[in-house]
Each structure stands twice: as C-alpha cells, then as structure tokens.
Design a protein around this motif. Structure first.
Motif, PDB file in Angstrom:
ATOM      1  N   THR A 132      80.258 -21.876  42.177  1.00  0.00           N
ATOM      2  CA  THR A 132      79.048 -21.487  42.891  1.00  0.00           C
ATOM      3  C   THR A 132      78.794 -22.459  44.043  1.00  0.00           C
ATOM      4  OG1 THR A 132      78.085 -20.607  40.852  1.00  0.00           O
ATOM      5  CG2 THR A 132      76.580 -21.017  42.674  1.00  0.00           C
ATOM      6  N   GLN A 154      76.133 -23.373  47.380  1.00  0.00           N
ATOM      7  CA  GLN A 154      74.803 -23.158  47.941  1.00  0.00           C
ATOM      8  C   GLN A 154      74.659 -23.997  49.195  1.00  0.00           C
ATOM      9  OE1 GLN A 154      72.031 -21.311  45.969  1.00  0.00           O
ATOM     10  NE2 GLN A 154      71.604 -21.090  48.156  1.00  0.00           N
ATOM     11  N   ASP A 155      74.389 -23.336  50.330  1.00  0.00           N
ATOM     12  CA  ASP A 155      74.202 -24.022  51.616  1.00  0.00           C
ATOM     13  C   ASP A 155      75.320 -25.019  51.910  1.00  0.00           C
ATOM     14  OD1 ASP A 155      72.031 -22.743  52.685  1.00  0.00           O
ATOM     15  OD2 ASP A 155      70.553 -24.048  51.760  1.00  0.00           O
ATOM     16  N   ARG A 178      75.958 -19.593  52.814  1.00  0.00           N
ATOM     17  CA  ARG A 178      74.575 -19.718  52.349  1.00  0.00           C
ATOM     18  C   ARG A 178      74.558 -19.701  50.832  1.00  0.00           C
ATOM     19  NH1 ARG A 178      70.296 -16.568  50.746  1.00  0.00           N
ATOM     20  NH2 ARG A 178      68.230 -17.350  51.371  1.00  0.00           N
ATOM     21  N   GLN A 179      75.285 -18.771  50.268  1.00  0.00           N
ATOM     22  CA  GLN A 179      75.422 -18.695  48.822  1.00  0.00           C
ATOM     23  C   GLN A 179      76.689 -17.901  48.519  1.00  0.00           C
ATOM     24  OE1 GLN A 179      72.080 -17.009  46.726  1.00  0.00           O
ATOM     25  NE2 GLN A 179      72.494 -18.237  44.915  1.00  0.00           N
ATOM     26  N   SER A 214      70.282 -24.739  57.372  1.00  0.00           N
ATOM     27  CA  SER A 214      69.651 -24.805  56.051  1.00  0.00           C
ATOM     28  C   SER A 214      68.436 -25.709  56.109  1.00  0.00           C
ATOM     29  CB  SER A 214      70.639 -25.341  55.005  1.00  0.00           C
ATOM     30  OG  SER A 214      71.037 -26.654  55.325  1.00  0.00           O
ATOM     31  N   ARG A 220      66.196 -22.341  43.061  1.00  0.00           N
ATOM     32  CA  ARG A 220      67.223 -21.566  43.755  1.00  0.00           C
ATOM     33  C   ARG A 220      68.613 -22.102  43.497  1.00  0.00           C
ATOM     34  NH1 ARG A 220      66.328 -21.533  49.816  1.00  0.00           N
ATOM     35  NH2 ARG A 220      68.386 -20.565  49.707  1.00  0.00           N
ATOM     36  N   LEU A 221      68.684 -23.278  42.910  1.00  0.00           N
ATOM     37  CA  LEU A 221      69.985 -23.857  42.613  1.00  0.00           C
ATOM     38  C   LEU A 221      70.532 -23.289  41.317  1.00  0.00           C
ATOM     39  CD1 LEU A 221      69.330 -27.593  43.390  1.00  0.00           C
ATOM     40  CD2 LEU A 221      70.910 -26.109  44.603  1.00  0.00           C
ATOM     41  N   SER A 222      71.852 -23.360  41.179  1.00  0.00           N
ATOM     42  CA  SER A 222      72.458 -22.994  39.908  1.00  0.00           C
ATOM     43  C   SER A 222      71.903 -23.883  38.814  1.00  0.00           C
ATOM     44  CB  SER A 222      73.983 -23.177  39.988  1.00  0.00           C
ATOM     45  OG  SER A 222      74.538 -23.176  38.705  1.00  0.00           O
ATOM     46  N   TRP A 236      72.923 -29.021  50.228  1.00  0.00           N
ATOM     47  CA  TRP A 236      74.093 -28.323  49.708  1.00  0.00           C
ATOM     48  C   TRP A 236      74.333 -28.681  48.253  1.00  0.00           C
ATOM     49  CZ3 TRP A 236      78.086 -31.186  47.788  1.00  0.00           C
ATOM     50  CH2 TRP A 236      78.229 -32.505  48.242  1.00  0.00           C
TER      51      TRP A 236
END
Length: 414
Positions: free
Chosen positions: A30, A32-33, A38-39, A88, A96-98, A108
C-alpha cells in the motif's frame, strides 16, 4: 515455450496453490502520497511481479517503495522530502493511512503485509510529521502495529537487493556506489549492520563538523574517534564475512552468467586479515587522532569504514570488471545478486526480495531465460519492471502482471 514449461509443468501447477509459494513474499503493498501515487494498493500472490508501462508512469517508484521496506534509503538513495507526492498536504489525517502504520504518521507512507516462514507480518514506514514540525526530518517504522526503534527492525523481517539502470556503471566508477551495494548485501545476512553504519556515519559527520569549526574539545573528539574505530572494525568484519561467502558461491556458479571474483580494499578490511580486531581498532584510533589537522582542512577522514571498496573480477577472463564490456558488467552484477539470494535463502530460510528495474530489456533472449529460470529456482518473489510486455512472456505462469499508468496501477490477467 515458456520458462514454466521448460522447468516443469508440475512445478507451476503447484506454484499457483498454497504449497509452492516462496517462503517470503509481499501479499499486499500500500502506498500513500508517495512519489506520483496519491494512493495505490497491489494484492499479490507469491509469484514474480512484473510491472509494465510507459516511461515515467511510476514503475520504478513502486520498486523504490518496496526497497524502503528494508533498511536504508532505498534504491534511489533519496531524501525523505523527495519522496513526497507533489501537491500532498503533508498533514494527512491518521485515519486515511493504512492501519498497518497507525496514528502518528502523515505525509508519505508505505505499508505491506509480508508472508514469512514464521507467519504473516505487518510492516510500514513513512515520514514523521510530528518530527518535521520540530525541525527534524526522520522516518518512522512500525512493526505489527507497534512503533519500532529503527530501521533494523525492517531488516529482521525481510531482506531486499536490487539492480537499476543507474547501477550499470557501478563496477567502473568510484567506490562509494560499490560500497553501498556491498552493505546492502550484508544487510541480508546481518540486519544489525544497518545500525552500525548509521552510528559510524553520525560520528564521522560530527567529528568533521567539530574539526571544521575548531570547536571540538579533545575528550569529545577522542570519544567520537573511539566510536568510529569500533564501528569500523565491526563493519569491516561483517563485510569480510559476506564477501568471503559470496566469493565462494560466485566461483561455483553454473548459470549463464560469468563467475565473479570478489575482494575488499580498505584499512580495517585488510588489517583484519593480519591482526586481531583490538589491534586494528587501536591503529585506526591513532590514525584518526594524528590526522585531525588535515581532516579539518579537507573534511571527512583519511581512514575508516567509508574508505572501503569492493573489487570485482571476471573470473573466466581473469579481467577486472572495470575493463569488461557493459554487457559483461551487467551479467557480473546479476551473477552476484543471484549468488547472494541463494546464500540468504540458506542462511535465513527465505531468499530476499529481488528488485530488477528495466533489466530484462538489456539481456539477450538466452540470458533473459537464464535469469527467469534462476529466479524461479531460487524461489524469490522478484519485482521486475519494463516497458515491453513481450520481454516477460517466457515467464508464463511464473509471473503476475500489473499495468502502471501515470500514478495508477491495476492487475492484468494474461
């Protein structure tokens, strides 16, 4: 005919079932940013991962993200701010993070569910926003939902090694890139090596700062030089052990790649061949103290772990690698990486992740098939990138495919 057919159809019938998956592999990745993503989320099985797409689509960014799940600065050696997706917010809400990373992170982030011989593990890393607000830029690491003390914790879960186009001239340029490559190989056997390197480099920087400004008192310089000498000897010992084992494995290799001869050059590395560690350490400490005036003028230090170099020889031709053709140098590097993967598999019960950026396109069909066959025989989850899907057709059922397109990634059924 695909590699799957060449090696054994039975092997690949089993490969798609639970029993033949590698003993170490990423089940989910996964982002993120991160860079141009972006994802993004990749769900994988244990087979080789092939990423295809146009230049600039983000294939290498995915490989870089995987590389940051191991100790170090990743396959580009980038600074933390360079990994941030342009635009970002740098203030991402924690929800919003895993969940693999949990609260406290922003900017990030990378996380993965890793299947290991001991069972599944959750690992994650990212830029620490709280530290950034205090004027510090640092990475955080989480392991199974808990904060870890440092990057060494990542190395205790998985090892990773890589080849990229920027490494094509590694065997003929200066020693710094070879030294980083060597230390990456050492991490696969000894995760604590990352901590020794970090401690040494911090002491080296602090000593250089004090010598340049003339503000260092003798007891403080003595302490820093003691740290540098101790860490240099420990680092050199780990490098010597790794190179010794790799040299034996490379000399016995029977792949379609040339056998590589390996050696070391460096004060501590060569000193340990003839003297006890305590004598080598004392000698380094004396040299550092004697060189303070010169080091204050030139910066850095004349001796220490940062002066080491890895030497490579094309054994069949008895020729230094720096004098070989570019094709021969690529083949030598692959020979070393494959030998390393076999040794790590024996040592840790699982091979490292092998990241190969645009490698297949620069091999002829014979060596390309030999590479694919070796990866499948080792049982590593290799991550490979390229612009031309045809270069990977020989993998057949041995690979899973993802299409990368301008910051988006999707699985493809072929």
């Amino acid at each position: 005919m695909s590699i799957a057919t060449v090696m054994s159809s039975d092997r690949f019938e089993v490969l798609e079932g639970q029993g033949a998956r590698p003993s170490l592999w990423l089940e989910r990745l996964t982002l993120q940013d991160f860079r141009n993503f972006r994802q993004a989320e990749l769900d994988c099985d244990g087979r080789i991962v092939v990423l295809t797409g146009e230049n600039g689509a983000g294939k290498t960014n995915i490989l870089e993200a995987v590389s940051l799940l191991a100790p170090g600065r990743g396959l580009r050696g980038a600074r933390l701010g360079e990994l941030e997706r342009h635009g970002s917010s740098n203030r991402m809400p924690a929800d919003r993070l895993s969940g693999d990373l949990g609260a406290g992170l922003g900017a990030w982030a990378i996380s993965a569910r890793v299947m290991t011989p001991e069972g599944p593990r959750q690992i994650g890393t990212g830029r620490d926003v709280a530290a950034l607000e205090r004027g510090r830029d640092r990475r955080v690491v989480r392991l199974d939902g808990e904060a870890a003390k440092g990057q060494q914790a990542l190395g205790e879960v998985l090892a990773a090694v890589w080849l990229t186009p920027k490494m094509d001239r590694l065997l003929e340029e200066g020693p710094s890139a070879r030294r980083r490559f060597l230390d990456r190989l050492v991490f696969g056997f000894d995760p604590a090596h990352a901590g020794r390197i970090a401690a040494y480099e911090q002491a080296l920087r602090e000593r250089a700062r004090l010598l340049k400004t003339g503000s260092g008192e003798v007891p403080w310089l003595d302490s820093l030089e003691q740290t540098m000498a101790e860490r240099s000897v420990a680092i050199a010992a780990a490098r010597r052990e790794t190179v010794g084992r790799l040299a034996g494995a490379c000399a016995e290799a029977s792949d379609a790649f040339p056998r590589a001869g390996l050696g070391l050059a460096g004060d501590a590395e060569t000193g340990l061949a003839d003297a006890p560690a305590v004598e080598v350490e004392a000698g380094l400490r004396r040299r550092l103290a004697a060189d303070r005036a010169r080091d204050g003028e030139t910066g850095g230090a004349q001796v220490g772990a940062h002066r080491c170099d890895l030497t490579v020889t094309h054994l069949p031709r008895d020729l230094p690698a720096s004098l070989c053709s570019s094709g021969e140098q690529k083949a030598l590097m692959l020979s070393i990486v494959l030998a390393h993967a076999r040794l790590v598999a024996l040592d840790r019960g699982a091979p490292p992740l092998i990241l190969l950026d645009e490698v297949a396109a620069h091999l002829d069909s014979t060596r390309r098939q030999a590479l694919f066959g070796a990866l499948l025989e080792i049982g590593a989850q290799a991550w490979m990138s390229g612009t031309d899907l045809a270069n990977f057709e020989a993998l057949g059922a041995g690979a899973q495919h993802f299409k990368v397109d301008d910051g988006f990634v999707r699985r493809e059924a072929l």
